[in-house]
Design an enzyme around this catalytic site. Structure first.
Site, mmCIF file in Angstrom:
data_model
loop_
_atom_site.group_PDB
_atom_site.id
_atom_site.type_symbol
_atom_site.label_atom_id
_atom_site.label_comp_id
_atom_site.label_asym_id
_atom_site.label_seq_id
_atom_site.Cartn_x
_atom_site.Cartn_y
_atom_site.Cartn_z
ATOM 1 N N HIS A 100 0.871 8.459 7.654
ATOM 2 C CA HIS A 100 2.063 7.768 7.151
ATOM 3 C C HIS A 100 2.272 8.126 5.695
ATOM 4 C CE1 HIS A 100 -1.444 5.136 6.736
ATOM 5 N NE2 HIS A 100 -0.908 4.689 5.613
ATOM 6 N N HIS A 102 4.019 7.052 2.218
ATOM 7 C CA HIS A 102 4.539 5.861 1.520
ATOM 8 C C HIS A 102 5.724 6.260 0.652
ATOM 9 C CE1 HIS A 102 0.979 3.057 1.971
ATOM 10 N NE2 HIS A 102 0.374 4.212 2.220
HETATM 11 P P1 5GP Z 1 -2.909 3.152 3.817
HETATM 12 O O1 5GP Z 1 -3.888 2.501 2.895
HETATM 13 O O2 5GP Z 1 -3.502 3.395 5.175
HETATM 14 O O3 5GP Z 1 -2.275 4.386 3.221
HETATM 15 O O4 5GP Z 1 -1.709 2.141 3.955
HETATM 16 C C1 5GP Z 1 -1.521 1.349 5.077
HETATM 17 C C2 5GP Z 1 -0.292 0.515 4.805
HETATM 18 O O5 5GP Z 1 0.126 -0.067 6.024
HETATM 19 C C3 5GP Z 1 -0.532 -0.616 3.810
HETATM 20 O O6 5GP Z 1 0.376 -0.477 2.726
HETATM 21 C C4 5GP Z 1 -0.278 -1.873 4.633
HETATM 22 O O7 5GP Z 1 0.385 -2.878 3.904
HETATM 23 C C5 5GP Z 1 0.574 -1.367 5.785
HETATM 24 N N1 5GP Z 1 0.393 -2.079 7.034
HETATM 25 C C6 5GP Z 1 -0.798 -2.411 7.610
HETATM 26 N N2 5GP Z 1 -0.564 -3.045 8.798
HETATM 27 C C7 5GP Z 1 0.788 -3.084 8.952
HETATM 28 C C8 5GP Z 1 1.626 -3.601 9.986
HETATM 29 O O8 5GP Z 1 1.186 -4.146 11.002
HETATM 30 N N3 5GP Z 1 2.970 -3.462 9.811
HETATM 31 C C9 5GP Z 1 3.482 -2.853 8.703
HETATM 32 N N4 5GP Z 1 4.835 -2.763 8.627
HETATM 33 N N5 5GP Z 1 2.732 -2.362 7.723
HETATM 34 C C10 5GP Z 1 1.393 -2.474 7.843
#
Ligand code: 5GP
Ligand code: ZN
Length: 141
Positions: A100, A102
């Protein structure tokens, strides 16, 4: 689809998400714990953990969607700029193991930092060391 993957579940419509953009291969939805108003995630619908294991054409689709979403998000929240970035792997802070990107809107004097702030102890290389690293990377390509 990967079992127990929260982003696969959003892509499949099994759990709700505030979806803002969709193509045949990508989906964008608001981050549930936003770092700024409009913080949005862009994913490939297919489950790939990292950029490294995402097929090139799909990675290009994600980049195209990221560009469109970035433009729309900045306009929607009247942002001055944005950080667009991937936590690519667990050691880099990736918590959800489904690729993903951001899109984090930024505002003048918002108290945030540039992407350079993500590093821990920063190295101090001389020219020979930088040349050697560049050669090693080039050899891998
Ligand atoms: P990472 O640290 O993996 O780059 O970021 C994961 C992101 O996913 C975090 O910013 C977190 O807030 C978001 N996130 C985690 N679970 C969910 C979810 O169930 N729905 C949504 N919309 N975002 C999520
Ligand atoms: Zn997944």
């Amino acid at each position: 689809m990967s079992d127990d993957c929260i982003f696969c579940a959003i892509a499949d419509g099994d759990i709700p998400g505030r979806i803002v953009h969709e193509t045949d291969t990508t989906l964008a939805f608001l981050d549930a714990n936003p770092l700024a108003p409009g913080h949005t995630l862009v994913i490939p619908k297919a489950h790939h953990e990292r950029l490294n294991d995402t097929p090139p054409e799909l990675a290009a689709d994600v980049m195209t969607a990221l560009r469109e979403v970035t433009i729309a998000v900045e306009a929607a929240v009247d942002a001055d700029a944005s950080n667009v970035a991937f936590n690519n792997g667990e050691a880099a802070g990736q918590e959800v193991p489904h690729l993903h990107g951001h899109v984090i809107p930024r505002f003048e004097n918002d108290g945030g930092h540039p992407i350079h702030a993500i590093a821990g102890d920063t190295p101090d290389f001389d020219d020979d060391e930088l040349d050697a690293i560049a050669a090693d990377v080039e050899a891998e390509l």
